[in-house]
Design a protein around this motif. Structure first.
Motif, PDB file in Angstrom:
ATOM      1  N   ARG A  87     -23.119  -1.791  11.683  1.00 41.41           N
ATOM      2  CA  ARG A  87     -21.799  -1.470  11.104  1.00 41.41           C
ATOM      3  C   ARG A  87     -21.808  -0.052  10.524  1.00 41.41           C
ATOM      4  O   ARG A  87     -20.740   0.660  11.072  1.00 41.41           O
ATOM      5  N   ASP A 174     -12.405  -5.369  24.743  1.00 39.51           N
ATOM      6  CA  ASP A 174     -11.250  -5.524  23.765  1.00 39.51           C
ATOM      7  C   ASP A 174     -11.779  -5.727  22.410  1.00 39.51           C
ATOM      8  O   ASP A 174     -11.910  -6.784  22.216  1.00 39.51           O
ATOM      9  N   GLN A 175     -11.483  -4.856  21.461  1.00 37.11           N
ATOM     10  CA  GLN A 175     -11.613  -4.974  20.028  1.00 37.11           C
ATOM     11  C   GLN A 175     -10.769  -6.277  19.481  1.00 37.11           C
ATOM     12  O   GLN A 175     -11.378  -6.960  18.557  1.00 37.11           O
ATOM     13  N   GLU A 176      -9.736  -6.402  20.272  1.00 39.88           N
ATOM     14  CA  GLU A 176      -8.734  -7.360  19.478  1.00 39.88           C
ATOM     15  C   GLU A 176      -9.165  -8.785  19.953  1.00 39.88           C
ATOM     16  O   GLU A 176      -9.121  -9.551  18.966  1.00 39.88           O
ATOM     17  N   TYR A 178     -12.500  -9.640  19.531  1.00 39.75           N
ATOM     18  CA  TYR A 178     -13.453  -9.982  18.276  1.00 39.75           C
ATOM     19  C   TYR A 178     -12.408 -10.117  17.060  1.00 39.75           C
ATOM     20  O   TYR A 178     -12.955 -10.928  16.135  1.00 39.75           O
ATOM     21  N   ASP A 179     -11.418  -9.451  16.879  1.00 39.87           N
ATOM     22  CA  ASP A 179     -10.622  -9.850  15.587  1.00 39.87           C
ATOM     23  C   ASP A 179      -9.876 -11.066  15.646  1.00 39.87           C
ATOM     24  O   ASP A 179      -9.877 -11.759  14.868  1.00 39.87           O
ATOM     25  N   ALA A 180      -9.361 -11.405  16.892  1.00 39.59           N
ATOM     26  CA  ALA A 180      -8.965 -12.904  16.973  1.00 39.59           C
ATOM     27  C   ALA A 180     -10.166 -13.808  16.516  1.00 39.59           C
ATOM     28  O   ALA A 180      -9.843 -14.897  16.096  1.00 39.59           O
ATOM     29  N   LYS A 182     -12.504 -13.687  14.832  1.00 40.17           N
ATOM     30  CA  LYS A 182     -13.128 -13.606  13.376  1.00 40.17           C
ATOM     31  C   LYS A 182     -11.956 -14.448  12.511  1.00 40.17           C
ATOM     32  O   LYS A 182     -12.188 -15.208  11.538  1.00 40.17           O
ATOM     33  N   ILE A 183     -10.551 -14.372  13.056  1.00 40.69           N
ATOM     34  CA  ILE A 183      -9.555 -14.830  12.437  1.00 40.69           C
ATOM     35  C   ILE A 183      -9.824 -16.408  12.696  1.00 40.69           C
ATOM     36  O   ILE A 183      -9.380 -17.231  11.719  1.00 40.69           O
ATOM     37  N   ARG A 188     -20.932 -14.274  13.526  1.00 36.92           N
ATOM     38  CA  ARG A 188     -21.594 -13.205  14.488  1.00 36.92           C
ATOM     39  C   ARG A 188     -22.068 -13.751  15.701  1.00 36.92           C
ATOM     40  O   ARG A 188     -22.182 -13.249  16.552  1.00 36.92           O
ATOM     41  N   THR A 191     -19.719 -14.894  18.105  1.00 34.21           N
ATOM     42  CA  THR A 191     -18.853 -13.721  18.827  1.00 34.21           C
ATOM     43  C   THR A 191     -20.032 -13.107  19.913  1.00 34.21           C
ATOM     44  O   THR A 191     -19.612 -12.912  21.046  1.00 34.21           O
TER      45      THR A 191
END
Length: 286
Positions: A87, A174-176, A178-180, A182-183, A188, A191
């Motif tokens: 990170r 697309d980072q989205e 990964y965000d989806a 996590k939601i 880890r 993903t």
């Protein structure tokens, strides 16, 4: 701009192919390529039927290449996935720089470092072994250690550079996504398994095909630096044999025949691997 690359490819990749005719002649430096007598397939017949060294060097080449493929190929993938999970931006850049710096060191220097590390009397590896109460091991004098040394030193030197390609592929995801994930509660490991690895699968396939295509080409510099005459039984490969026989022994026709055989096997392997990947994984080079 592309003309420079095309000229380079023509001069150093395609133009030298004309010299392959040497494999079908009894080449003489005095007579030249055109003046040397034509012998057809005699050089190949000698290699396959009367050369006792040829089965050994092919066997050594395949063993080392397969070990590199099985152990060495996944190394940069795993390293890239691990770096991608870091990170801290500064720490991440520091790790990236540290792992790919060895790639820019020549094998002459890097091989010398490896030999010094494994030195029975002064090497750091043997000092640790002695400190643990065991006897020093002459790694560079025993055949059973040579393949492991070649594979591990190759990973140490080149894995960092390979991570650049995989990290580039990872950054294109697309980072989205990964965000989806996590939601939805994905951890880890989940993903990595379901997003990161599928996202770089096309890059993995391309690089895997290229490595399969060069499976008969272990690489001259590393083996030449690390392999001593006492280790020729397990360390002498096609590239070093061609150098010794062709340049050192003056048997240019024989060396050209071995090199042509090596190239043909590589071509067959990459075409076959490309067909399998296209049929079963729907990804290929062409």
């Amino acid at each position: 701009m592309i003309s420079i690359g095309l000229v380079f490819m023509f001069l150093f990749r395609y133009l030298p192919m004309g010299g392959l005719v040497i494999a079908f002649k009894q080449y003489s430096l005095r007579r030249g390529i055109m003046g040397s007598s034509w012998v057809g397939l005699e050089n190949f017949q000698f290699i396959f039927t009367h050369n006792p060294d040829f089965p050994r060097i092919v066997r050594n080449t395949l063993k080392i290449s397969l070990l590199r493929l099985i152990i060495g190929f996944p190394a940069p993938i795993i390293l890239a996935l691990m770096i991608n999970e870091v990170r801290g931006a500064k720490f991440k850049k520091f790790i990236q720089t540290s792992v790919y710096l060895p790639y820019f060191v020549s094998w002459v220097v890097f091989g010398g470092i490896v030999i010094q590390f494994l030195n029975p009397s002064t090497g750091i590896v043997n000092k640790l072994i002695v400190a643990l109460g065991h006897e020093a091991i002459p790694f560079m004098q025993e055949e059973k250690y040579f393949k492991a040394i070649v594979v591990l030193s190759d990973i140490w030197k080149n894995a960092g550079w390979g991570t650049i390609l995989y990290i580039s592929a990872l950054t294109s995801i697309d980072q989205e996504i990964y965000d989806a994930a996590k939601i939805d509660g994905a951890g880890r490991f989940q993903t990595i398994l379901h997003i990161s690895i599928p996202g770089i699968s096309s890059t993995v396939v391309v690089l895997l095909l290229l490595q399969i295509g060069s499976i008969m080409d272990v690489g001259f510099e590393q083996i030449y630096v690390l392999c001593r005459p006492i280790l020729y039984g397990v360390g002498d490969v096609i590239s070093t044999y061609v150098y010794r026989v062709g340049v050192g022994g003056g048997q240019f026709s024989m060396a050209a025949a071995v090199g042509l055989f090596q190239s043909l096997i590589g071509l067959i392997l990459i075409v076959l691997a490309n067909y399998i990947c296209r049929k079963f994984f729907e990804r290929s080079l062409w």
